[in-house]
Every structure is written in structure tokens, then in C-alpha cells.
Design a protein around this motif. Structure first.
Motif, PDB file in Angstrom:
ATOM      1  N   ILE A 144       9.343   2.095 -11.987  1.00  0.00           N
ATOM      2  CA  ILE A 144      10.558   2.714 -11.458  1.00  0.00           C
ATOM      3  C   ILE A 144      11.539   1.589 -11.163  1.00  0.00           C
ATOM      4  N   THR A 145      12.687   1.610 -11.834  1.00  0.00           N
ATOM      5  CA  THR A 145      13.660   0.530 -11.641  1.00  0.00           C
ATOM      6  C   THR A 145      14.938   1.095 -11.049  1.00  0.00           C
ATOM      7  N   GLY A 146      15.660   0.239 -10.364  1.00  0.00           N
ATOM      8  CA  GLY A 146      16.941   0.644  -9.768  1.00  0.00           C
ATOM      9  C   GLY A 146      17.161  -0.155  -8.507  1.00  0.00           C
ATOM     10  N   SER A 147      18.184   0.234  -7.738  1.00  0.00           N
ATOM     11  CA  SER A 147      18.402  -0.482  -6.483  1.00  0.00           C
ATOM     12  C   SER A 147      17.265  -0.084  -5.530  1.00  0.00           C
TER      13      SER A 147
ATOM     14  N   ALA B  29       0.858  -1.185   0.000  1.00  0.00           N
ATOM     15  CA  ALA B  29       0.000   0.000   0.000  1.00  0.00           C
ATOM     16  C   ALA B  29       0.898   1.241   0.000  1.00  0.00           C
ATOM     17  N   PRO B  30       0.437   2.344  -0.618  1.00  0.00           N
ATOM     18  CA  PRO B  30       1.302   3.524  -0.729  1.00  0.00           C
ATOM     19  C   PRO B  30       1.770   4.081   0.617  1.00  0.00           C
ATOM     20  N   HIS B  31       0.935   3.984   1.657  1.00  0.00           N
ATOM     21  CA  HIS B  31       1.356   4.589   2.933  1.00  0.00           C
ATOM     22  C   HIS B  31       2.417   3.764   3.660  1.00  0.00           C
ATOM     23  N   ARG B  32       2.679   2.550   3.159  1.00  0.00           N
ATOM     24  CA  ARG B  32       3.693   1.718   3.826  1.00  0.00           C
ATOM     25  C   ARG B  32       4.916   1.472   2.946  1.00  0.00           C
TER      26      ARG B  32
ATOM     27  N   GLU C 252      11.904   8.414  -3.813  1.00  0.00           N
ATOM     28  CA  GLU C 252      10.761   9.229  -4.258  1.00  0.00           C
ATOM     29  C   GLU C 252       9.492   8.895  -3.462  1.00  0.00           C
ATOM     30  N   GLU C 253       8.483   9.735  -3.669  1.00  0.00           N
ATOM     31  CA  GLU C 253       7.153   9.478  -3.084  1.00  0.00           C
ATOM     32  C   GLU C 253       6.301   8.793  -4.150  1.00  0.00           C
TER      33      GLU C 253
ATOM     34  N   LEU D 119      10.234  -0.741   1.777  1.00  0.00           N
ATOM     35  CA  LEU D 119      11.462  -0.738   0.971  1.00  0.00           C
ATOM     36  C   LEU D 119      12.692  -0.635   1.880  1.00  0.00           C
ATOM     37  N   SER D 120      12.587   0.142   2.950  1.00  0.00           N
ATOM     38  CA  SER D 120      13.728   0.257   3.885  1.00  0.00           C
ATOM     39  C   SER D 120      14.014  -1.095   4.527  1.00  0.00           C
TER      40      SER D 120
END
Ligand code: SAM
Length: 283
Positions: free
Chosen positions: A205-208, A171-174, A215-216, A179-180
Motif C-alpha cells: 500500500i503506497t501513498g502519503s 505489529a498490526p495492533h499498533r 485502512e485496517e 502511522l499517526s
């Protein structure tokens, strides 16, 4: 038990019908036909599904079947199918049962020898996977990690050494905290965040993991994370790797087995070597 979906006549049938994950056009002709022809549709949220049903002029009776009433409703749905009713199960989006209610009915229907048929279509995880550019096979579909960070990290530890590509819903709020936690537990692997699939603001969105986490992001999202790769980590000392895996909850013998595979070593030799290493450390 062998059940032929379209040959056997054993009560009614349960259709698991895929619905769009955003773009209303992503529904099959067969799905529409079935939703029109069944005796009843069970939907996760009757109001959400109402938009789709109205759009396709589907007038079939709709009842709710969701996480909060599935315990009490499952048996009555089974009775309806046993009694000869044809039922369609849909969720708010994509495939029912996948991170959505429905598994209990399917399980019970199979136990009872009732017919269950799948009407395929969109699902967010697989749709994200094929467009991510990350190895599509093998993959592990995980769905949602736990909402609490402690439990989430435990879940991630279980996944850390899987070589398969990992598929998560979030979900966007988590998303930031998830990711952290992924970065902390899995390492800073390559990933793809796929958001708003099939909708106007679809984006990849790709990357490490740490780059992607800068980003948000809003809207619905899937995170595809590349699997464990030996070259991703400094392999270092096999004995230390065994210790690390044990500290992550692996049983010593399982850790030795995994590390032997990872380092391409003979398991028995590694076992002896590890015992020596522990003795030398006075453990
Ligand atoms: N049954 C659905 C399926 O087959 O994909 C999944 C339902 S689950 C409750 C909802 C989650 O799926 C969302 O939180 C998001 O992670 C993902 N999802 C659904 N639609 C999406 C979309 N259009 N774009 C990206 N992710 C989506």
C-alpha cells in the motif's frame, strides 16, 4: 582479529542461518545442508521452527535460544562452539539477529576469536525495501519503534532529518498509532506498507502516511518511509528551522550545522545571523 570462516580450525563454527519469512520454499539449498549437518540448532521458538525442520526432513537436535533465556544461555553456547561443536542459529523468520535474538552470541564469539559465518536469505525489511519503489539507498533500518507513544515520538524525532529511506517493523495492533505518530513527527511523507510478504495475501500500500493510515491492516508488516527531503517541507526561515531543531532536542551548534547544509549556507555566517536573530528577539 582476523578469522577465516572456512580455513581456520579454531573450535567449531556458528552459522547464522536465514529461514523463510512466510513461504517455506524461500530457503537456500546451503541453509538446508547446514541445518542437517550441524551438531545442534538453536531456535527462537522450537515449535515454530519445527514446522520448517519437519518440512525439510531435518532431524538435528533443536534447543531454544530466545530473548528470555539468552542471558543464561549465551556462555554455554560459546563453550559448545569453543569445544568444537558446529552450531546453527535460526529465528522464527528471516535473518536471526535482525530484530531477533542472536547478537549477544555473535558478539561473544567474535570476542573469543571463534568462527561465525552467515548463511544469507530472506529478511522482511530488505525484501520490502526493494519492492517499495522508494529510493533504496541510503537506507536506515530501524526495526521496531517503542510500543509507547511518548518514547516512539522521541525515537521518530531522532530520525526526522535523516535523508535516508527509513525501514520499520510494526505489529498490526499498533500500526494505526504508529502511522499517526509518524505523520505528526516526520510530516505526511510518502511511504509503503508491505504486508504478508511472500504469502498468499502479500500486498503493498503506497501513498502519503495519512492516506495509508485510512485502512485496517492485518498480518505481518513493514513500513518503508521516504527520507527527509528539503522540498518536502517549506524551508522557510533558517533561524526558525534552527529553533525547531533545538526544540526537537538538537544541540544549538548541531542544529546550525544541519540547517547550514539544508539551506546551503555558510555555517559561520548562519551562526552570526542566528545570534543576531536571538538578540533581536531578546533571548
Ligand atoms: N528476523 C526477521 C527478518 O529478518 O526480517 C524479523 C523478525 S521480527 C521479530 C518480525 C517482524 O518482521 C514482523 O513483526 C514484521 O514487521 C516483519 N515481518 C516478518 N515477516 C514478514 C512478512 N512476511 N511480511 C511483512 N513483514 C514481515
Amino acid at each position: 582479529m582476523r578469522t577465516r570462516s572456512f580455513k581456520d580450525e579454531n573450535g567449531g563454527i556458528l552459522y547464522l542461518v536465514a529461514t523463510p519469512i512466510g513461504n517455506l520454499s524461500d530457503i537456500t539449498l546451503r541453509a538446508i545442508e547446514i541445518l542437517k549437518s550441524v551438531d545442534k540448532i538453536y531456535a527462537e521458538d522450537t515449535r515454530t521452527s519445527g514446522v520448517l525442520l519437519q518440512h525439510y526432513d531435518i532431524k538435528t537436535k533443536v534447543e531454544s535460544y530466545h530473548n528470555f533465556n539468552q542471558e543464561e544461555k549465551t556462555e554455554s553456547v560459546i563453550d559448545e562452539i569453543r569445544g568444537g561443536m558446529n552450531i546453527a542459529l535460526i529465528s522464527d523468520a528471516g535473518l536471526p539477529v535482525i530484530s531477533d535474538p542472536g547478537y549477544k552470541i555473535v558478539y561473544r564469539a567474535r570476542q573469543e576469536g571463534l568462527r561465525v559465518s552467515t548463511i544469507p536469505g530472506a529478511s522482511a525489511g530488505i525484501s520490502a525495501l526493494i519492492a517499495s519503489g522508494i529510493a533504496p539507498m541510503p537506507y536506515t533500518f530501524y526495526g521496531f519503534l517503542d510500543a509507547k507513544t511518548t518514547k516512539r515520538k522521541e525515537e521518530l524525532k531522532e530520525l526526522k532529518y535523516l535523508k535516508s529511506t527509513l525501514i520499520f517493523y510494526e505489529a498490526p495492533h499498533r500500526i494505526h498509532e504508529t502511522l499517526s505518530d509518524m505523520e505528526e513527527v516526520l510530516g505526511d511523507r510518502y511511504c509503503c506498507l508491505a504486508r504478508e510478504l511472500t504469502k498468499t495475501f502479500e500486498e503493498f500500500i503506497t501513498g502519503s502516511i495519512s492516506e495509508v493510515n485510512k485502512e485496517e491492516y492485518k498480518g505481518e508488516m513493514v513500513v518503508i518511509v521516504s527520507g527527509y527531503k528539503e522540498e518536502d517541507t517549506t524551508l522557510g526561515d533558517p533561524n526558525q528551522k534552527i529553533d525547531e531543531m533545538i526544540s526537537l532536542g538538537y544541540k544549538p551548534n548541531d542544529a546550525i550545522k544541519e540547517v547550514a547544509k539544508m539551506f546551503n549556507l555558510d555555517r559561520k555566517e548562519l551562526y552570526k545571523n542566528y545570534t543576531l536573530y536571538k538578540n533581536n528577539k531578546g533571548e
